[in-house]
Motif scaffolding. Structure first.
Motif, short mmCIF file in Angstrom:
data_model
loop_
_atom_site.label_atom_id
_atom_site.label_comp_id
_atom_site.label_asym_id
_atom_site.label_seq_id
_atom_site.Cartn_x
_atom_site.Cartn_y
_atom_site.Cartn_z
N THR A 52 11.83 15.85 11.44
CA THR A 52 12.15 15.39 10.09
C THR A 52 11.49 14.04 9.80
O THR A 52 10.89 13.84 8.73
CB THR A 52 13.68 15.25 9.92
OG1 THR A 52 14.28 16.53 10.12
CG2 THR A 52 14.03 14.73 8.55
N ALA A 192 16.89 12.15 1.90
CA ALA A 192 17.65 13.07 2.74
C ALA A 192 18.70 13.79 1.90
O ALA A 192 19.24 13.24 0.94
CB ALA A 192 18.31 12.32 3.89
N LEU A 217 23.70 11.22 1.96
CA LEU A 217 22.99 12.45 1.61
C LEU A 217 23.29 12.82 0.16
O LEU A 217 24.44 12.77 -0.27
CB LEU A 217 23.43 13.58 2.55
CG LEU A 217 23.26 13.30 4.04
CD1 LEU A 217 23.77 14.48 4.86
CD2 LEU A 217 21.80 13.02 4.38
N ALA A 260 15.17 17.05 3.79
CA ALA A 260 14.86 16.05 2.76
C ALA A 260 13.95 16.68 1.71
O ALA A 260 13.19 17.62 1.99
CB ALA A 260 14.19 14.83 3.36
#
Length: 268
Positions: A52, A192, A217, A260
């Motif tokens: 990521t 994210a 998030l 993301a």
């Protein structure tokens, strides 16, 4: 432990730094065992976390290459972390030696390391700043000296807004940054998300509280709102590997595993 030249006196090497943990995940050399220990703990919950982080850094490089080829020669990189392993100034100045970059980070550890790394580069500087306080960033003497907002500028918000809590109103901060940018400017955002993510991602989020920056998030619609009325370039707001990959095989079987979204928008 011998203190390297890029770790100035006054930096606590016994506490993990979010910037150095990120540096480790993207394959950088500016980190210590205390940072790697925390990174390994996070990996226990989310084995793809390094993937990521690399996806975010890879998109950064693709965005900067695109922008430099489009004629952009000044960049404001907010939440920059430690400028190593193919960061903005390396990519932009390789294509245009006249390109100017202002890095901004709230983490004094990242700022101190960055100042040491950028020593001798008069077209790339780092300033201490909070993305939630855009006025301080825009009025900083370093920003005013290096960037001309009467000309197109690239505002880079890659991997930073999820560190800004709702109480700090990240949407208002982004709005102010976009307001001062002249026509022809660009903004790139990666963020994210919890969309489609397994429970272990939330566990890893809790571990982020061990550093000075905890992750928030957010969903795709909220992230899309940060671009306001600017025109999103194709392919729009997508999972990171899907944004203009260099090769189709770079996307992989599960691009959503990047956890993301990312996009690039233009001010007409």
């Amino acid at each position: 432990m011998t203190r390297p030249s890029w770790a100035p006196e006054g930096i606590d090497l016994d506490r993990p730094s979010a910037s150095r943990v990120y540096d480790y995940f993207v394959g950088g050399m500016h980190n210590f065992e205390i940072d790697r220990e925390l990174a390994r703990m996070i990996e226990q919950f989310t084995p793809n976390v390094a993937e990521t982080m690399r996806a975010n850094r890879d998109m950064l490089r693709r965005v900067v290459r695109y922008l430099t080829d489009a004629g952009i020669d000044q960049f404001l990189d907010l939440g920059s972390g430690i400028p190593t392993v193919g960061n903005v100034h390396e990519v932009a100045q390789a294509r245009n030696p006249e390109a100017r970059v202002v890095y901004v980070d709230i983490d004094p550890v990242a700022v101190a390391h960055s100042q040491a790394i950028l020593a001798g580069n008069d077209r790339a500087i780092v300033i201490a700043g909070d993305v939630a306080d855009p006025e301080a960033i825009l009025s900083d003497p370093g920003t005013k000296d290096l960037l001309d907002f009467n000309r197109p500028v690239a505002v880079l918000l890659l991997g930073v807004l999820h560190f800004v809590p709702d109480s700090a109103d990240p949407a208002a901060a982004v709005s102010r940054l976009l307001e001062v940018a002249s026509p022809g400017s660009y903004v790139s955002i990666t963020h994210a998300t919890a969309d489609g993510q397994p429970a272990e991602v939330l566990e890893a989020q809790k571990l982020s509280g061990r550093t000075s920056t905890e992750i928030v998030l957010r969903g795709k619609d909220e992230i899309a709102g940060y671009f306001q009325e600017w025109t999103l370039l194709e392919p729009g707001l997508v999972h990171l590997p899907l944004w203009r990959p260099d090769n189709p095989e770079d996307v992989g079987a599960n691009p959503e595993a990047s956890g993301a979204y990312g996009g690039l928008a233009h001010k007409g």
